[in-house]
Design a protein around this motif. Structure first.
Motif, PDB file in Angstrom:
ATOM      1  N   GLU A   1      10.009  23.682  34.657  1.00  6.59           N
ATOM      2  CA  GLU A   1      10.451  24.050  33.320  1.00  6.59           C
ATOM      3  C   GLU A   1       9.563  23.351  32.304  1.00  6.59           C
ATOM      4  O   GLU A   1       8.865  22.397  32.637  1.00  6.59           O
ATOM      5  CB  GLU A   1      11.932  23.745  33.098  1.00  6.59           C
ATOM      6  N   GLY A   2       9.586  23.847  31.096  1.00  9.01           N
ATOM      7  CA  GLY A   2       8.760  23.269  30.051  1.00  9.01           C
ATOM      8  C   GLY A   2       9.207  21.875  29.686  1.00  9.01           C
ATOM      9  O   GLY A   2       8.445  20.916  29.769  1.00  9.01           O
ATOM     10  N   LYS A   3      10.463  21.766  29.282  1.00  5.48           N
ATOM     11  CA  LYS A   3      11.000  20.478  28.850  1.00  5.48           C
ATOM     12  C   LYS A   3      12.237  20.124  29.667  1.00  5.48           C
ATOM     13  O   LYS A   3      13.060  20.978  29.957  1.00  5.48           O
ATOM     14  CB  LYS A   3      11.371  20.525  27.369  1.00  5.48           C
ATOM     15  N   SER A   4      12.352  18.859  29.976  1.00  6.19           N
ATOM     16  CA  SER A   4      13.520  18.360  30.681  1.00  6.19           C
ATOM     17  C   SER A   4      14.706  18.337  29.719  1.00  6.19           C
ATOM     18  O   SER A   4      14.560  17.957  28.553  1.00  6.19           O
ATOM     19  CB  SER A   4      13.265  16.939  31.196  1.00  6.19           C
ATOM     20  N   LEU A   5      15.859  18.747  30.185  1.00  4.67           N
ATOM     21  CA  LEU A   5      17.064  18.727  29.362  1.00  4.67           C
ATOM     22  C   LEU A   5      17.682  17.333  29.300  1.00  4.67           C
ATOM     23  O   LEU A   5      18.659  17.126  28.595  1.00  4.67           O
ATOM     24  CB  LEU A   5      18.090  19.733  29.892  1.00  4.67           C
ATOM     25  N   GLU A   6      17.114  16.402  30.038  1.00  3.79           N
ATOM     26  CA  GLU A   6      17.589  15.010  30.063  1.00  3.79           C
ATOM     27  C   GLU A   6      16.411  14.086  29.778  1.00  3.79           C
ATOM     28  O   GLU A   6      15.307  14.337  30.245  1.00  3.79           O
ATOM     29  CB  GLU A   6      18.147  14.657  31.447  1.00  3.79           C
ATOM     30  N   PRO A   7      16.643  12.979  29.069  1.00  2.00           N
ATOM     31  CA  PRO A   7      15.551  12.022  28.849  1.00  2.00           C
ATOM     32  C   PRO A   7      15.038  11.413  30.156  1.00  2.00           C
ATOM     33  O   PRO A   7      13.855  11.176  30.315  1.00  2.00           O
ATOM     34  CB  PRO A   7      16.171  10.947  27.958  1.00  2.00           C
ATOM     35  N   ASP A   8      15.938  11.188  31.088  1.00  2.00           N
ATOM     36  CA  ASP A   8      15.586  10.602  32.379  1.00  2.00           C
ATOM     37  C   ASP A   8      15.267  11.737  33.352  1.00  2.00           C
ATOM     38  O   ASP A   8      16.150  12.511  33.722  1.00  2.00           O
ATOM     39  CB  ASP A   8      16.751   9.747  32.891  1.00  2.00           C
ATOM     40  N   VAL A   9      14.010  11.829  33.778  1.00  2.00           N
ATOM     41  CA  VAL A   9      13.579  12.927  34.631  1.00  2.00           C
ATOM     42  C   VAL A   9      14.303  12.937  35.980  1.00  2.00           C
ATOM     43  O   VAL A   9      14.576  13.998  36.538  1.00  2.00           O
ATOM     44  CB  VAL A   9      12.041  12.922  34.798  1.00  2.00           C
ATOM     45  N   ILE A  10      14.656  11.765  36.491  1.00  2.00           N
ATOM     46  CA  ILE A  10      15.377  11.702  37.765  1.00  2.00           C
ATOM     47  C   ILE A  10      16.775  12.305  37.601  1.00  2.00           C
ATOM     48  O   ILE A  10      17.245  13.056  38.463  1.00  2.00           O
ATOM     49  CB  ILE A  10      15.471  10.253  38.302  1.00  2.00           C
ATOM     50  N   GLU A  11      17.432  12.000  36.490  1.00  2.00           N
ATOM     51  CA  GLU A  11      18.759  12.582  36.241  1.00  2.00           C
ATOM     52  C   GLU A  11      18.676  14.098  36.125  1.00  2.00           C
ATOM     53  O   GLU A  11      19.527  14.817  36.637  1.00  2.00           O
ATOM     54  CB  GLU A  11      19.398  11.975  34.994  1.00  2.00           C
ATOM     55  N   ARG A  12      17.638  14.592  35.446  1.00  2.00           N
ATOM     56  CA  ARG A  12      17.472  16.044  35.331  1.00  2.00           C
ATOM     57  C   ARG A  12      17.208  16.661  36.697  1.00  2.00           C
ATOM     58  O   ARG A  12      17.755  17.712  37.035  1.00  2.00           O
ATOM     59  CB  ARG A  12      16.329  16.385  34.364  1.00  2.00           C
ATOM     60  N   ALA A  13      16.381  16.011  37.508  1.00  2.00           N
ATOM     61  CA  ALA A  13      16.103  16.513  38.854  1.00  2.00           C
ATOM     62  C   ALA A  13      17.385  16.577  39.678  1.00  2.00           C
ATOM     63  O   ALA A  13      17.611  17.544  40.418  1.00  2.00           O
ATOM     64  CB  ALA A  13      15.051  15.648  39.541  1.00  2.00           C
ATOM     65  N   LYS A  14      18.252  15.584  39.534  1.00  2.00           N
ATOM     66  CA  LYS A  14      19.530  15.590  40.251  1.00  2.00           C
ATOM     67  C   LYS A  14      20.404  16.758  39.801  1.00  2.00           C
ATOM     68  O   LYS A  14      21.078  17.390  40.625  1.00  2.00           O
ATOM     69  CB  LYS A  14      20.275  14.265  40.038  1.00  2.00           C
ATOM     70  N   GLU A  15      20.399  17.053  38.496  1.00  3.20           N
ATOM     71  CA  GLU A  15      21.165  18.197  37.989  1.00  3.20           C
ATOM     72  C   GLU A  15      20.649  19.503  38.602  1.00  3.20           C
ATOM     73  O   GLU A  15      21.430  20.336  39.046  1.00  3.20           O
ATOM     74  CB  GLU A  15      21.045  18.290  36.460  1.00  3.20           C
ATOM     75  N   VAL A  16      19.331  19.666  38.596  1.00  2.00           N
ATOM     76  CA  VAL A  16      18.725  20.879  39.143  1.00  2.00           C
ATOM     77  C   VAL A  16      19.010  20.975  40.637  1.00  2.00           C
ATOM     78  O   VAL A  16      19.312  22.057  41.154  1.00  2.00           O
ATOM     79  CB  VAL A  16      17.205  20.908  38.853  1.00  2.00           C
ATOM     80  N   PHE A  17      18.939  19.855  41.336  1.00  2.00           N
ATOM     81  CA  PHE A  17      19.230  19.800  42.769  1.00  2.00           C
ATOM     82  C   PHE A  17      20.611  20.410  43.033  1.00  2.00           C
ATOM     83  O   PHE A  17      20.768  21.256  43.910  1.00  2.00           O
ATOM     84  CB  PHE A  17      19.183  18.328  43.218  1.00  2.00           C
ATOM     85  N   ALA A  18      21.588  19.990  42.239  1.00  2.00           N
ATOM     86  CA  ALA A  18      22.952  20.510  42.396  1.00  2.00           C
ATOM     87  C   ALA A  18      23.039  21.980  41.976  1.00  2.00           C
ATOM     88  O   ALA A  18      23.671  22.792  42.668  1.00  2.00           O
ATOM     89  CB  ALA A  18      23.930  19.670  41.586  1.00  2.00           C
ATOM     90  N   GLU A  19      22.392  22.337  40.860  1.00  2.00           N
ATOM     91  CA  GLU A  19      22.416  23.722  40.382  1.00  2.00           C
ATOM     92  C   GLU A  19      21.847  24.688  41.419  1.00  2.00           C
ATOM     93  O   GLU A  19      22.321  25.819  41.548  1.00  2.00           O
ATOM     94  CB  GLU A  19      21.625  23.863  39.072  1.00  2.00           C
ATOM     95  N   LEU A  20      20.828  24.253  42.146  1.00  2.00           N
ATOM     96  CA  LEU A  20      20.200  25.095  43.162  1.00  2.00           C
ATOM     97  C   LEU A  20      20.961  25.076  44.491  1.00  2.00           C
ATOM     98  O   LEU A  20      20.546  25.731  45.445  1.00  2.00           O
ATOM     99  CB  LEU A  20      18.749  24.654  43.390  1.00  2.00           C
ATOM    100  N   GLY A  21      22.048  24.317  44.560  1.00  2.00           N
ATOM    101  CA  GLY A  21      22.848  24.247  45.786  1.00  2.00           C
ATOM    102  C   GLY A  21      22.185  23.457  46.896  1.00  2.00           C
ATOM    103  O   GLY A  21      22.558  23.580  48.059  1.00  2.00           O
ATOM    104  N   MET A  22      21.239  22.618  46.533  1.00  2.00           N
ATOM    105  CA  MET A  22      20.507  21.875  47.552  1.00  2.00           C
ATOM    106  C   MET A  22      21.351  20.793  48.217  1.00  2.00           C
ATOM    107  O   MET A  22      21.016  20.319  49.295  1.00  2.00           O
ATOM    108  CB  MET A  22      19.241  21.270  46.946  1.00  2.00           C
ATOM    109  N   ASN A  23      22.447  20.437  47.585  1.00  2.00           N
ATOM    110  CA  ASN A  23      23.360  19.435  48.142  1.00  2.00           C
ATOM    111  C   ASN A  23      24.301  20.044  49.180  1.00  2.00           C
ATOM    112  O   ASN A  23      25.154  19.353  49.714  1.00  2.00           O
ATOM    113  CB  ASN A  23      24.147  18.754  47.022  1.00  2.00           C
ATOM    114  N   ARG A  24      24.133  21.320  49.472  1.00  2.00           N
ATOM    115  CA  ARG A  24      25.033  21.987  50.417  1.00  2.00           C
ATOM    116  C   ARG A  24      24.370  22.302  51.761  1.00  2.00           C
ATOM    117  O   ARG A  24      24.944  23.047  52.554  1.00  2.00           O
ATOM    118  CB  ARG A  24      25.585  23.265  49.786  1.00  2.00           C
TER     119      ARG A  24
END
Length: 144
Positions: free
Chosen positions: A34-57
């Motif tokens: 993505e162009g810009k991270s929706l979170e200041p902390d890139v790791i936190e944003r990556a964790k959000e995307v991880f969950a959004e993509l269902g990778m935790n399942r």
């Protein structure tokens, strides 16, 4: 598709790296750009995307996400619990360093491909592909 950031051939290069890595492992690899991270902390944003993509399942908790916010010049590589418990402590940092060396030269597709290859080698070691393996997640690059 954000083709202005990655050409069709660059996207195909990344998809081929994912396919090749997943041939030898039950692990799942995804790339999100993505162009810009929706979170200041890139790791936190990556964790959000991880969950959004269902990778935790995934069954074995062996998903790996490559996250890139190109306008912010930030990226992260994160793994689920199963893979994190197996890889050496410095693995994710060394993978990021490998990618950063390519990103510094504007070689984004190559950097992602090399990172995917390295993660695939670790996944193969700890989560070798089984005869009954099912591709649990799409290999497609997701764009935010």
């Amino acid at each position: 598709m954000e083709h202005f950031f990655l050409s069709a051939s660059e996207q195909e290069q990344i998809l081929e790296a994912i396919r090749q890595a997943e041939l030898a492992t039950s692990g799942e690899i995804r790339v999100h750009i993505e162009g810009k991270s929706l979170e200041p902390d890139v790791i936190e944003r990556a964790k959000e995307v991880f969950a959004e993509l269902g990778m935790n399942r995934t069954e074995l908790k062996n998903g790996v996400l490559f996250y890139l916010a190109y306008e912010d010049r930030k990226f992260a590589v994160i793994g689920d619990k199963g893979i994190n418990e197996c890889v050496p402590a410095d693995f994710w940092n060394s993978t990021r360093d490998l990618m950063r060396s390519h990103f510094a030269k504007q070689e984004f597709a190559l950097g992602l491909s090399k990172g995917i290859e390295k993660a695939g080698q670790q996944l193969k070691t700890y989560f070798p592909r089984q005869d009954d393996d099912v591709n649990e997640l799409s290999d497609d690059i997701s764009f935010g």
